[in-house]
Design an enzyme around this catalytic site. Structure first.
Site, PDB file in Angstrom:
ATOM      1  N   ASP A 491       4.684   5.109 -25.317  1.00 37.65           N
ATOM      2  CA  ASP A 491       3.442   5.063 -24.746  1.00 37.65           C
ATOM      3  C   ASP A 491       2.786   6.422 -24.183  1.00 37.65           C
ATOM      4  O   ASP A 491       3.905   7.192 -24.198  1.00 37.65           O
ATOM      5  CB  ASP A 491       3.497   4.298 -23.461  1.00 37.65           C
ATOM      6  CG  ASP A 491       2.149   3.554 -22.841  1.00 37.65           C
ATOM      7  OD1 ASP A 491       1.070   3.848 -23.681  1.00 37.65           O
ATOM      8  OD2 ASP A 491       2.134   2.681 -22.250  1.00 37.65           O
ATOM      9  N   ASP A 561      -5.591  -1.877 -25.289  1.00 35.12           N
ATOM     10  CA  ASP A 561      -5.189  -2.700 -24.111  1.00 35.12           C
ATOM     11  C   ASP A 561      -5.771  -4.022 -23.992  1.00 35.12           C
ATOM     12  O   ASP A 561      -5.597  -4.924 -23.122  1.00 35.12           O
ATOM     13  CB  ASP A 561      -5.162  -2.001 -22.891  1.00 35.12           C
ATOM     14  CG  ASP A 561      -3.855  -1.085 -22.748  1.00 35.12           C
ATOM     15  OD1 ASP A 561      -3.055  -1.077 -23.595  1.00 35.12           O
ATOM     16  OD2 ASP A 561      -3.841  -0.464 -21.796  1.00 35.12           O
TER      17      ASP A 561
HETATM   18  C1  DGJ Z   1      -0.436   0.949 -21.391  1.00 37.62           C
HETATM   19  C2  DGJ Z   1       0.032   0.260 -22.406  1.00 37.62           C
HETATM   20  O1  DGJ Z   1      -0.842   0.136 -23.520  1.00 37.62           O
HETATM   21  C3  DGJ Z   1       0.480  -1.222 -22.015  1.00 37.62           C
HETATM   22  O2  DGJ Z   1       0.662  -2.065 -22.746  1.00 37.62           O
HETATM   23  C4  DGJ Z   1       1.489  -0.997 -20.873  1.00 37.62           C
HETATM   24  O3  DGJ Z   1       2.688  -0.742 -21.688  1.00 37.62           O
HETATM   25  C5  DGJ Z   1       1.214  -0.058 -19.776  1.00 37.62           C
HETATM   26  N1  DGJ Z   1       0.885   1.330 -20.380  1.00 37.62           N
HETATM   27  C6  DGJ Z   1       2.439   0.160 -18.951  1.00 37.62           C
HETATM   28  O4  DGJ Z   1       2.151   1.230 -18.014  1.00 37.62           O
END
Ligand code: DGJ
Length: 750
Positions: A491, A561
């Site tokens: 991430d 997201d």
């Molecule tokens: C952003 C990601 O896109 C989410 O799926 C998740 O992993 C969060 N970060 C966790 O902090």
């Protein structure tokens, strides 16, 4: 330094013999059945280069000023077609010399030049004049390289072209070599310049977005002037995707007509400029962003640009994206040319947030396994003092309160349930509230004595620094050595600010824009080599790090997201213009969603996610027995068709763009043995029936069995029909109401 691993591993596909290629095509109706061999040539008399590959020809020559001049890019021409030697544009006015109006393959900024240059250099003596002339060429199978040199200084540029025999896509890049006696500063550098045939009716398509709203398709006419697609954020960003497609604006059929398209493989700040010049000629440049850019190239050093991929299709923007998908699957992805199908995964982020514990995750794992999940992924919160997003990033030890016995008991449990195990990391970031930052405050991007702006309570580690690179590689390698991990979700939850690197001499500080990304790529490559079974997802707070550069080193990407299944139709639709559904992770999450508070049936949510790589992100602790039954059924259905969805040919039959009430996609298996259709309805109005669905990519003379996967076909749907019937008469489905969805299947009969 090369950005990627050896060409032979990246381009294994190119090694296919023609007989293998033809054998593959013979069984695939959807592939370009008439694919011709790739041929690259240089005519020593006319000084014309010609790249004929798949269905396209790309032709340029050396003109009387020894510049490389574009002559043709488009549908494949006959071998017997001849071109006269290239001749620069005649002078139109004292204001616009031929050097600025001639469509050149790669232009140094020098002399009279007002269009975007391909390369701009400052020499230590202040000279900023660079004029590149053709020197020599080398042809080796599907590869062409051309050497150019400045008229007097020892700056050499090698242009590289690799032609893909199946799609005609050209992979272009440039290598700048400094053989002068001192350093030079590169201030702008393109991987390639693409020139389109002269024309006045062009339309540009590109993708824009933001967090939770990625991949909106934009269209605009190309007029004189310049459009800049870019990221200045240090990473790819969601605001523009590094992709473009240009067609003729009079053609509104997405399955027919000329399209020129391209995608840049660079995960740092980047730019693509699309420019119509004073003679209405269109050229496209792409490379690292020139804003705040300088690359200090030491004497004797070489600078390798990223790759800029370009292609042509005469089958509209639909054909263009199918070529890109095919190329990504066969030549870009780390597992190319035979990527495995993506496993169905479970991730508890939306269900538990940071509250991950051994017992909680074990309970979810049991439930996930019961519906057919194949990979269980633990998200943010398992490490350091990570209870919220305020602390812990950078401290990559297992949190002893949450996992008193380390990760092993959970991993063993996951394995005993028949799933493999994945874990979340965010390696390039640090919370100021962490042991790492307390020990190494100088490791972050910063300008000496200036504020360090936090976003999501975190700062960006300067991965360009060798010590930071060593730390990041070291902890990831250790994590993978000590645990049986099959998958990393990597991430990246903010963009850069204060991009300073005070530890190196002033004239090298801006190298951070390139060296950071090179180290990011090299860590991924090294990890993959050391841990060959491990798969990696590129995630950046959603889809803010998706491009062909990162796709070469990761197996899947997280597009957004925003997991609202209705919003996802639009986000996923835009995604597929540039990227294959084979890497598009899509979770089924809870309803109503946190995004819009919209309520959608579980069946609708599954069908939306089944258009890509299926994942489950719902809180299984809240599911009813009926939910489990539905999920079990749909996961099984998905496994039956996922090869076709992930690796087949995608047709966007009705797009959800422009607030359409409907959305329909069709995926046809590579060997044509089946097709699967997903149809969605936003809201019925005034008793209108659902539009008839006209299928594509089928063999008109073959017969297909039509069955519903989920939902209802119209009562008069025949059990079997020919490809011709399915395409021309089309299929009616029985969809009425709000937020309805259905799916049907076509199986080719022997
Ligand atoms: C952003 C990601 O896109 C989410 O799926 C998740 O992993 C969060 N970060 C966790 O902090």
């Amino acid at each position: 330094m090369r950005l990627f691993r050896s060409q032979s591993s990246a381009y294994r596909f190119f090694g296919l013999t023609f007989s293998t290629l033809f054998a593959a095509l013979a069984i695939s109706f959807t592939a370009a059945a008439q694919t011709l061999p790739t041929h690259i040539s240089f005519d020593p008399e006319t000084h014309i280069f010609r790249i004929d590959s798949a269905d396209s020809s790309y032709i340029f020559g050396v003109n009387e000023s020894e510049q490389l001049q574009a002559l043709y890019w488009g549908k494949r021409l006959a071998d017997s077609d001849r071109f006269s030697p290239a001749k620069s544009m005649p002078e139109v006015a004292s204001f616009d010399a031929p050097s600025t109006t001639t469509q050149q393959e790669y232009i140094g900024w020098g002399g009279v030049l007002y269009v975007e240059p391909s390369l701009k250099i400052t020499f230590p003596d202040g000279n900023r004049d660079l004029r590149l002339k053709y020197l020599s060429n080398h042809i080796d199978g599907n590869h062409l390289s051309i050497q150019m040199k400045d008229i007097s200084r020892e700056i050499y540029v090698t242009l590289n072209y690799d032609a893909d025999g199946e799609t005609g896509i050209l992979r272009r890049s440039a290598e700048i070599e400094n053989r002068t006696g001192g350093p030079v500063s590169i201030e702008e550098v393109s991987a390639a310049t693409w020139n389109l045939p002269r024309g006045t009716d062009y339309r540009l398509r590109y993708l824009t977005g933001r967090w939770a709203g990625e991949n909106t398709v934009q269209e605009q006419p190309l007029n004189p002037g310049k459009t800049v697609l870019e990221s200045r954020r240090g990473t790819t960003g969601a605001q523009n995707a590094p992709w473009f497609a240009i067609d003729h604006r009079n053609e509104n059929d997405s399955e027919h007509g000329d399209v020129w398209f391209g995608a840049l493989g660079w995960s740092g700040s980047w730019q693509i400029t699309i420019e119509q010049d004073v003679l209405q000629q269109v050229r496209v440049n792409g490379g690292p962003n020139s804003f705040d850019f300088a690359y200090h190239l030491a004497k004797g050093a070489k600078f390798q640009t990223p790759y800029f991929y370009g292609g042509y299709s005469d089958q509209g923007v639909g054909g263009a994206s199918r070529l890109l998908h095919r190329y990504e699957l066969d030549s870009i992805l780390p597992q190319a040319p035979k990527p495995k199908v993506r496993p169905v995964l479970y991730n508890s982020w939306e269900a538990t947030g940071f509250d991950v514990t051994e017992t909680g995750q074990m309970a979810l794992a049991e439930k996930a396994a019961s519906i057919g999940v194949e990979r269980f992924v633990i998200d943010d919160g398992w490490f350091g003092q990570r209870k919220t997003d305020h602390a812990g990033l950078g401290d990559w030890y297992v949190n002893p309160q949450k996992f008193p016995n380390g990760l092993k008991p959970l991993i063993d449990k996951v394995h005993s349930l028949g799933m493999d195990f994945g874990i979340w990391v965010e390696p390039e970031m640090v919370n100021p509230d962490s042991d790492l930052y307390r020990k190494h405050p100088d490791w972050v991007l910063n300008f000496d004595g200036r504020p360090r702006t936090e976003r999501r309570n975190q700062l960006v580690l300067n991965l360009a620094r060798p010590d930071v690179r060593a730390y990041v590689y070291g902890f990831l390698d250790k994590l993978l050595n000590e645990n049986q991990i099959a998958f990393l979700k990597w991430d990246y939850n903010r963009n850069w600010s204060e991009p300073g690197w005070p530890a190196v001499p002033v004239d090298e500080q801006k190298n951070v824009y390139v060296d950071f990304i090179r180290n990011y790529y090299s860590i991924l490559a090294e990890l993959r080599e050391k841990h060959p079974g491990v798969e990696i997802e590129s995630c950046s707070g959603g889809g803010a790090r998706v491009d062909l550069g990162v796709m070469h080193l990761t197996d899947e990407v997280w597009p957004s997201d925003n997991t609202d299944a209705f919003d996802r139709l639009l986000i996923q639709n835009g995604f597929t213009y540039a990227y294959t559904p084979g890497v598009m992770m899509a979770w089924v999450t809870d309803s109503p969603t946190w995004v819009n508070n919209r309520t959608l049936s579980l069946q609708y949510r599954f069908l939306s996610s089944m258009q890509g790589s299926l994942g489950i992100g719902a809180n299984l602790n809240k599911w009813t027995p009926e939910d489990f039954d539905t999920a079990k059924k749909m996961v099984a259905q998905y496994k039956g068709i996922r090869e076709t969805v992930q690796h087949g040919s995608l047709y966007r039959i009705i797009t959800p763009e422009h607030d359409s009430q409907q959305s329909v996609t069709e995926s046809v298996a590579r060997d044509g043995h089946e097709a699967v259709v997903f149809a969605f309805l936003h809201s019925s109005r005034e008793n209108y029936p659902y539009p008839r669905i006209h299928l594509h990519g089928l063999n008109p003379t073959a017969r297909y069995r039509i069955t519903s996967l989920d939902g209802k076909l119209a009562d008069d749907t025949p059990e079997t029909a020919s490809g011709a019937w399915l395409e021309n008469r089309g299929v009616d489905v029985d969809l009425k109401g709000d937020f309805q969805a259905m799916s049907f299947h076509l199986e080719r009969l022997p």
